[in-house]
Design a protein around this motif. Sequence first.
Motif, PDB file in Angstrom:
ATOM      1  N   CYS A 203     -28.123   6.479 -62.338  1.00 57.34           N
ATOM      2  CA  CYS A 203     -26.878   7.212 -62.528  1.00 57.34           C
ATOM      3  C   CYS A 203     -26.211   7.430 -61.181  1.00 57.34           C
ATOM      4  O   CYS A 203     -26.797   7.989 -60.262  1.00 57.34           O
ATOM      5  CB  CYS A 203     -27.186   8.557 -63.186  1.00 57.34           C
TER       6      CYS A 203
ATOM      7  N   TRP B 160     -34.913   8.938 -65.205  1.00 53.83           N
ATOM      8  CA  TRP B 160     -33.495   9.027 -64.889  1.00 53.83           C
ATOM      9  C   TRP B 160     -33.415   9.348 -63.415  1.00 53.83           C
ATOM     10  O   TRP B 160     -34.003  10.311 -62.945  1.00 53.83           O
ATOM     11  CB  TRP B 160     -32.872  10.151 -65.712  1.00 53.83           C
ATOM     12  N   TYR B 161     -32.700   8.548 -62.675  1.00 49.95           N
ATOM     13  CA  TYR B 161     -32.544   8.780 -61.242  1.00 49.95           C
ATOM     14  C   TYR B 161     -31.069   8.927 -60.926  1.00 49.95           C
ATOM     15  O   TYR B 161     -30.265   8.065 -61.289  1.00 49.95           O
ATOM     16  CB  TYR B 161     -33.134   7.610 -60.436  1.00 49.95           C
ATOM     17  N   ASN B 162     -30.770   9.972 -60.239  1.00 53.02           N
ATOM     18  CA  ASN B 162     -29.401  10.170 -59.775  1.00 53.02           C
ATOM     19  C   ASN B 162     -29.273   9.600 -58.376  1.00 53.02           C
ATOM     20  O   ASN B 162     -29.973  10.033 -57.459  1.00 53.02           O
ATOM     21  CB  ASN B 162     -29.059  11.653 -59.744  1.00 53.02           C
TER      22      ASN B 162
ATOM     23  N   LYS C 265     -35.237  11.610 -58.708  1.00 52.91           N
ATOM     24  CA  LYS C 265     -35.589  11.654 -60.121  1.00 52.91           C
ATOM     25  C   LYS C 265     -35.076  12.950 -60.741  1.00 52.91           C
ATOM     26  O   LYS C 265     -35.204  14.036 -60.177  1.00 52.91           O
ATOM     27  CB  LYS C 265     -37.097  11.579 -60.253  1.00 52.91           C
ATOM     28  N   LYS C 266     -34.542  12.804 -61.910  1.00 50.75           N
ATOM     29  CA  LYS C 266     -34.066  13.974 -62.637  1.00 50.75           C
ATOM     30  C   LYS C 266     -35.162  14.408 -63.584  1.00 50.75           C
ATOM     31  O   LYS C 266     -35.671  13.634 -64.392  1.00 50.75           O
ATOM     32  CB  LYS C 266     -32.806  13.594 -63.412  1.00 50.75           C
TER      33      LYS C 266
ATOM     34  N   VAL D 221     -36.067  14.969 -68.397  1.00 49.02           N
ATOM     35  CA  VAL D 221     -35.253  14.111 -69.259  1.00 49.02           C
ATOM     36  C   VAL D 221     -35.986  13.786 -70.551  1.00 49.02           C
ATOM     37  O   VAL D 221     -35.411  13.796 -71.630  1.00 49.02           O
ATOM     38  CB  VAL D 221     -34.887  12.821 -68.498  1.00 49.02           C
TER      39      VAL D 221
END
Lengths: 253, 582
Positions: B62, B175-177, B146-147, B150
């Motif tokens: 992301c 999910w990685y921002n 890493k988020k 999730v």
Amino acid sequence: MSEKGEVNLSGVKQSNGVWLVKVPKYLSQQWEKATEKGDVGKITIKKKQGKSEVSFKLNADLTGLDALGEKDASLHVPRDHPFTMHNVGGQTLAVFSQSDKDEISLEGMVVHRAECRPVVNDNYMKLKKLQIKESTKPQRLSQQLERAVTTVFKPVANHNFNVEYEKKKKSEGKMVRAERQVVLDMLFSAFEKHQYYNIKDLVEITKQPVTYLKEIMREIGTYNSKGAHKSTWELKSEYRHYQSADEDETHTS
Amino acid sequence: MVGHHRTTEGTSLRNAVSHRTLKKTAHRNTPVQTFLWGSSSSSGTEYIVRVPKTPLKSTILCINSGDKVACSTWTQARMERDMSARRIYGEEETTEGAAGSEFGKKQREEARRKKFGIVTKEFKVEDQPWILKVNGKAGKRFKGIKKGGVTENASYYIFTQCPDGAFEAFPVHGWYNFMPVAKHRTLTAEEAEEEWGRRNKVVNHFSIMLQRRLREQERGEDDDDEGEKAGKKKKKGGGGRGGDLRIHDLEDDLEMSSDDSHSSGEDGESKSKAKKEVGKGKGKKKKKKGSEHEALEDSDDGDYEGLEVDYMSDESSSEEEMEKGKPVKAEEHPKGIDEMSESEEESEEEKQNEEETKEEDEEDDGKKTPVQSEKKKKKADSSGESESSDDSDIEGETASALFMKKRTPPKRGGRGSAGSSRTGSRPGTPSIDSGSTSSTLRAAASKLEQGKRQTGSATDTPAAKRLKMEPNSQSPAPSGKSTPQPASGKSTPSSSDVQLTEEAVRRYLIRKPMTTKDLLKKFQTKRTGLSNEQTVNVLAQISRGSTQSVKMSTTRCIFTSQSNWTEGVVTRITVNMSLCQT
């Protein structure tokens, strides 16, 4: 696991558009029960008054919920799930996948986001109720006992542990003084591995009586009463020959 | 059940048309178009959804739209884990060897941790951030963090449409921002805090990074190549200032180089000075401090309290300007001396002496020299004006205790008036203003030094004597020696012979306590016919002998003929005495 991978950008190049769909937990659980082929249901896309409607229908054979040993008949996972579609506005979402061999490839870009919602009906409500009950149960429970526990903490003449200890001691017997040279060799080889030793550890290693061991140590080593390595024995400087941290050797006088 | 069951499983057959249609719609902000299959006239189409069991793990990447990243423009990309946190977590791995290690240390440490309940987080590689490098070395860099949370409550799936029209759903495992990483140099947290504190004062923001760069260059100056430095300079060239001009006060240095905890203001100044030289040597360094652009805070009133100011000069008393002032003052004084001295011969004959001694003076502190020059100037006064004591009194630590006097304008006025009263041919303005030759200054300085030394030697054995001049002194007694001056002590008369006797001394002391030096001034060599040394000796004898009339306060080193007198003792006596004693 160092992934210094070149990212395979083929997915992006082809502009593969994908959907990111948020699916409820129970549904994903059902999907995991799918067969090898992987068919889980159908998606229906309609267009109504300019807007598209997407709906997912779960296969019948996957509606059985076998959590908590409930019968399949009583509770079913809802079948119809309309999707709520969003556009990907403020973020650029891409998907990359990682193989077992740490190969990274960019699969594609997300063009739509969707949320899979169930149709709310009684069935669903029952399901939710069940879920809530499960989650509110505490992990640990206090239980009241009617009677006191009498199986432990009985007065014993000699505890099991102690009995074993004494037996062991008897079998081993007192530590016998070995030859001085033998002991010295043992000590030097021990000090090759570590620089500082507690007297107890040395006793255990050499199996010598404490007084005898101390006598020998006084001859070849010093006792650190202060400092970082408190109350430990180390070899005297003339006996030790530690090089860098990796290799060291000791030599006798 | 809503839905039009139009198509069966056989709809998995899809022709290229619909596939292409899908591709076209794979743009953002385009609505999902109806996928018509064949001749179906209903508004809906069905697709099979498959959840294949694939070994691939899908992750979401992301990137914020604000960063304006177009993935399609990427030619090549590399992604790897950011392992920089490993050393923090893996710090336990100390020396494995035998040297310095204890037997069973690890177990003991573990037991200790358990006892205290210390839980150390493990270093999980899967949770580490990603570093994405796009388009090679010159391209952008992104850091993906890493988020969390999730996959806890809901699962994400990626739906892709296969060529056969069916959808395939892949579960998302993470999910990685991703955020772009700045390639330019940034301030550390501490530096940023500092600059934040000064944000209202600093107008020129270019200098902030410039300073930092310079500081880094200082530290790595030995190691750096010249080329590196040149490269750095070039980088900075865009924001730097042209020219080597550096205008800075001490305050600037103190503020701007307050970065490191170690560097004090002076260090920064010295550093910058060193840099300046280096820069000038290279001819390329653009480091103007831009102090003129900085809005600095005004100095507090209390900043200069402790400083001794030479009131003879018109300049203010900053430390730097002391040095500047010194030569200026030096120039001014001799002129004054010239004017003030009655006899030219006196100054001339003493010039040689003074010149010799002047060199020694110049070895002293910059601060002392003006002081001494002041004193010498006064010393050179044939009139032996006591006002000179006023002036030299100004310089603090180095000031001779002999010249203790209130710093009041009357000094100047007194001086001027004294001059006028004495000679009458003197200009109204104080002597300071006029310039003078350095030779005369030197002469004056050396003379003062001489006198000081002699005084010092005389007062060596007895305790240091210090005379204080009261601001309002009464006119001297019928010695006929001194004419009353408004704000000064006694001023010696022009030309009366004076015998250096005890009575004379006592007479002086009756008025007020005096330091030996002042006494000495009274009994100048010319008048008494004695040499300086002799005068001093005689004075010493007198002071020692006449205990009734002359009392010496050993603690405070004051000569007084009266037991009671108010003092404004300066503790600097001792310092000065040591100076006198050569």
